[in-house]
Design an enzyme around this catalytic site. Sequence first.
Site, PDB file in Angstrom:
ATOM      1  N   LYS A 180     -13.090   3.160 -11.191  1.00  0.00           N
ATOM      2  CA  LYS A 180     -12.504   3.258  -9.844  1.00  0.00           C
ATOM      3  C   LYS A 180     -12.723   1.902  -9.169  1.00  0.00           C
ATOM      4  O   LYS A 180     -13.795   1.598  -8.667  1.00  0.00           O
ATOM      5  CB  LYS A 180     -13.221   4.374  -9.120  1.00  0.00           C
ATOM      6  N   GLY A 210      -7.901   3.660  -5.382  1.00  0.00           N
ATOM      7  CA  GLY A 210      -7.758   4.488  -4.190  1.00  0.00           C
ATOM      8  C   GLY A 210      -8.884   4.208  -3.222  1.00  0.00           C
ATOM      9  O   GLY A 210      -9.795   3.420  -3.511  1.00  0.00           O
ATOM     10  N   GLY A 212     -12.209   4.684  -1.226  1.00  0.00           N
ATOM     11  CA  GLY A 212     -13.497   5.342  -1.446  1.00  0.00           C
ATOM     12  C   GLY A 212     -13.624   6.561  -0.557  1.00  0.00           C
ATOM     13  O   GLY A 212     -14.135   7.607  -0.969  1.00  0.00           O
ATOM     14  N   SER A 213     -13.125   6.446   0.678  1.00  0.00           N
ATOM     15  CA  SER A 213     -13.263   7.558   1.628  1.00  0.00           C
ATOM     16  C   SER A 213     -12.384   8.754   1.240  1.00  0.00           C
ATOM     17  O   SER A 213     -12.647   9.876   1.649  1.00  0.00           O
ATOM     18  CB  SER A 213     -12.894   7.075   3.028  1.00  0.00           C
ATOM     19  N   GLU A 214     -11.348   8.517   0.431  1.00  0.00           N
ATOM     20  CA  GLU A 214     -10.460   9.633   0.058  1.00  0.00           C
ATOM     21  C   GLU A 214     -10.808  10.261  -1.297  1.00  0.00           C
ATOM     22  O   GLU A 214     -10.775  11.475  -1.441  1.00  0.00           O
ATOM     23  CB  GLU A 214      -9.002   9.159   0.023  1.00  0.00           C
ATOM     24  N   GLY A 216     -13.539   8.937  -3.441  1.00  0.00           N
ATOM     25  CA  GLY A 216     -14.881   8.602  -3.944  1.00  0.00           C
ATOM     26  C   GLY A 216     -15.719   9.847  -4.173  1.00  0.00           C
ATOM     27  O   GLY A 216     -16.267  10.074  -5.256  1.00  0.00           O
ATOM     28  N   GLU A 254     -26.264  -0.547  -8.393  1.00  0.00           N
ATOM     29  CA  GLU A 254     -26.393  -2.016  -8.322  1.00  0.00           C
ATOM     30  C   GLU A 254     -25.928  -2.417  -6.941  1.00  0.00           C
ATOM     31  O   GLU A 254     -24.720  -2.418  -6.671  1.00  0.00           O
ATOM     32  CB  GLU A 254     -25.484  -2.684  -9.360  1.00  0.00           C
ATOM     33  N   CYS A 290     -23.705 -10.951  -5.401  1.00  0.00           N
ATOM     34  CA  CYS A 290     -24.840 -10.107  -5.024  1.00  0.00           C
ATOM     35  C   CYS A 290     -26.163 -10.852  -5.109  1.00  0.00           C
ATOM     36  O   CYS A 290     -27.056 -10.615  -4.312  1.00  0.00           O
ATOM     37  CB  CYS A 290     -24.871  -8.857  -5.888  1.00  0.00           C
TER      38      CYS A 290
HETATM   39  P1  NAD Z   1     -18.571  -0.830  -1.095  1.00  0.00           P
HETATM   40  O1  NAD Z   1     -19.811  -0.034  -1.262  1.00  0.00           O
HETATM   41  O2  NAD Z   1     -17.908  -0.838   0.216  1.00  0.00           O
HETATM   42  O3  NAD Z   1     -17.461  -0.386  -2.153  1.00  0.00           O
HETATM   43  C1  NAD Z   1     -17.781  -0.337  -3.542  1.00  0.00           C
HETATM   44  C2  NAD Z   1     -16.912   0.728  -4.193  1.00  0.00           C
HETATM   45  O4  NAD Z   1     -17.333   2.004  -3.731  1.00  0.00           O
HETATM   46  C3  NAD Z   1     -15.417   0.623  -3.893  1.00  0.00           C
HETATM   47  O5  NAD Z   1     -14.697   0.920  -5.068  1.00  0.00           O
HETATM   48  C4  NAD Z   1     -15.225   1.714  -2.854  1.00  0.00           C
HETATM   49  O6  NAD Z   1     -13.922   2.229  -2.818  1.00  0.00           O
HETATM   50  C5  NAD Z   1     -16.189   2.774  -3.349  1.00  0.00           C
HETATM   51  N1  NAD Z   1     -16.609   3.766  -2.364  1.00  0.00           N
HETATM   52  C6  NAD Z   1     -16.666   3.641  -1.022  1.00  0.00           C
HETATM   53  N2  NAD Z   1     -17.122   4.793  -0.475  1.00  0.00           N
HETATM   54  C7  NAD Z   1     -17.354   5.648  -1.490  1.00  0.00           C
HETATM   55  C8  NAD Z   1     -17.856   6.975  -1.577  1.00  0.00           C
HETATM   56  N3  NAD Z   1     -18.200   7.660  -0.495  1.00  0.00           N
HETATM   57  N4  NAD Z   1     -17.993   7.530  -2.798  1.00  0.00           N
HETATM   58  C9  NAD Z   1     -17.666   6.856  -3.904  1.00  0.00           C
HETATM   59  N5  NAD Z   1     -17.190   5.597  -3.898  1.00  0.00           N
HETATM   60  C10 NAD Z   1     -17.042   5.005  -2.695  1.00  0.00           C
HETATM   61  O7  NAD Z   1     -18.985  -2.296  -1.569  1.00  0.00           O
HETATM   62  P2  NAD Z   1     -18.064  -3.587  -1.546  1.00  0.00           P
HETATM   63  O8  NAD Z   1     -17.955  -4.007  -0.122  1.00  0.00           O
HETATM   64  O9  NAD Z   1     -16.853  -3.347  -2.357  1.00  0.00           O
HETATM   65  O10 NAD Z   1     -18.958  -4.624  -2.349  1.00  0.00           O
HETATM   66  C11 NAD Z   1     -19.889  -5.463  -1.757  1.00  0.00           C
HETATM   67  C12 NAD Z   1     -21.295  -4.955  -2.003  1.00  0.00           C
HETATM   68  O11 NAD Z   1     -21.516  -4.841  -3.399  1.00  0.00           O
HETATM   69  C13 NAD Z   1     -22.326  -5.913  -1.488  1.00  0.00           C
HETATM   70  O12 NAD Z   1     -23.366  -5.213  -0.852  1.00  0.00           O
HETATM   71  C14 NAD Z   1     -22.851  -6.576  -2.749  1.00  0.00           C
HETATM   72  O13 NAD Z   1     -24.150  -7.079  -2.658  1.00  0.00           O
HETATM   73  C15 NAD Z   1     -22.757  -5.456  -3.726  1.00  0.00           C
HETATM   74  N6  NAD Z   1     -22.723  -5.964  -5.108  1.00  0.00           N
HETATM   75  C16 NAD Z   1     -23.812  -5.757  -5.907  1.00  0.00           C
HETATM   76  C17 NAD Z   1     -23.852  -6.251  -7.204  1.00  0.00           C
HETATM   77  C18 NAD Z   1     -25.034  -6.002  -8.109  1.00  0.00           C
HETATM   78  O14 NAD Z   1     -24.891  -6.155  -9.308  1.00  0.00           O
HETATM   79  N7  NAD Z   1     -26.186  -5.633  -7.587  1.00  0.00           N
HETATM   80  C19 NAD Z   1     -22.751  -6.966  -7.692  1.00  0.00           C
HETATM   81  C20 NAD Z   1     -21.658  -7.173  -6.861  1.00  0.00           C
HETATM   82  C21 NAD Z   1     -21.655  -6.652  -5.558  1.00  0.00           C
END
Ligand code: NAD
Length: 491
Positions: A180, A210, A212-214, A216, A254, A290
């Site tokens: 996803k 899609g 995440g809010s819809e 996820g 992560e 990250c």
């Molecule tokens: P995000 O958490 O906003 O989104 C990540 C994913 O989660 C997207 O695909 C989103 O659609 C989905 N998502 C959102 N709400 C959800 C829910 N309720 N249930 C399931 N899925 C849901 O993060 P982002 O803004 O896309 O990415 C940036 C963040 O990612 C930063 O905090 C960064 O540090 C972190 N990051 C961590 C690593 C690591 O390896 N530790 C690597 C890259 C990025």
Amino acid sequence: MAITKEIKQYQNLINGRLLTSSDDRTMDAINPATGDVWAKIPLSTIEDVDAAVTAARTAFPKWAALSAGERAEYLRRIANVLDTYGQELAELETKDNGWVIRETIYGLIPVLKQIWYDAAGAASVASRGETVPLGPTSFGYTIREPLGVVLGIIPWNAPLFTFTLKAAYALAAGNTVIIKPSELAAVGSLRYGEILAEILPPGVLNVISGLGSEIGDSLVAHKGVNRVSLTGSGRTARAIVQSTARDPKPLTLELGGKSPNIVFEDADLNKAAEGITTNGIFTGNAGQICVGGSRILIQQSIFDEMLTLMKAKTLEPLKLGDTMDFTSTMGPIANQAQYEKVCSYIDLGVQEGGKIIFGGRYGGEVLLPGQPQFSNGYWVEPTLIQVDKNSYRICQEEIFGPVAVVIPFETEEEAIEIANDTAYGLGAGVWTTNLGRAQRMIKSLESGNVWVNTYRRVGVELPFGGFKESGFGKDSILENTREKACVIEIG
Ligand code: NAD
């Protein structure tokens, strides 16, 4: 907002077929360098979620029953096909999130190949266990089995890398996979799925885009999903933990970071200055990484000298601009919401009393004057802000952009205290020529990855993951398996 001429509609991959979402809704993909719409992605529905899970469940028994060698053969073919499609995927990633082309082509794609090869090699250890003597008449041993359907949830900052890390080891271990991607950079992942569908049997890998809010929650909590691996924010991680509370399943999280990069007076200062700036935080994808070393700690005796060196090492090679131009060294912020967040943190840093050492400006018109095609892009220049203590919000909260703070310290103990004074624990860098100090720092730093005299050196052979609020678990081969203890009575 200008609209580019050719707008391609990308599609989900479900059960080996390329499909629009069940209600045909789409979302625009925006090129962050220009602010232009350049593609469309499906906005999937709960019906699409069910279809993807059904496809992955149906494909699972056959895929799991293959020998490790047979699965490895598929993975090696995927690695090899990147020779044909790597450039196209790199270009899509660059348009999707602004990561400059010289890094996506020369840095990213070779790493994806290495991951597929490494996973192919690891396939044979995925099911291995131990023999455990239990006395003369009982034969004890363990075996490892695949979990079933693995869900990989992907962020926008490095979609192809995260996709690969989550899919390769899960597939190698005999699981089937649903990816996803983030709605803010899904094109590369959708095309990647399309390419991989030429190689893998239907349903073994599925990709649905899609909100995440819809979708996820329905993906994560779906009874047909057996493991969830998220790379993303703490906010999403908390939602996932809640969604799985009633029906627990293995999770890998992560998450973010606020990583310290610490320079001692005995370090090679030239090398350190480059490692903590260009390579540490002000990278080709504009610090949206990250493990970005966003808190730079410098020993007081070398503080002023290091500020001068850091400025030179950052600004001399810097070329902002066209992300598809091989001479550009840093791109824009990947999307509008993130751009606004990064800009607001720069302003906050100044309000909190921070002193801008260099950078601090943002906006396409300001940073790329005379190039109107970039006026609506999300441009921020590398910014270093000096602060006198670690308690400022800009020192504690993840900014996720080309913005770092620099903090002086006097002693090794003080450096450790400041470095660990954070909710996160993802990466840490230490620059010193004293081996004893390096060892003491490695032991003392609360961080999943520690680099000495280098930074962001990630090898596919090494585990990668964080401590504290940076999450837990790794996308390793063994975390994609479950261990079964067996006893055969032979007396
Ligand atoms: P995000 O958490 O906003 O989104 C990540 C994913 O989660 C997207 O695909 C989103 O659609 C989905 N998502 C959102 N709400 C959800 C829910 N309720 N249930 C399931 N899925 C849901 O993060 P982002 O803004 O896309 O990415 C940036 C963040 O990612 C930063 O905090 C960064 O540090 C972190 N990051 C961590 C690593 C690591 O390896 N530790 C690597 C890259 C990025």
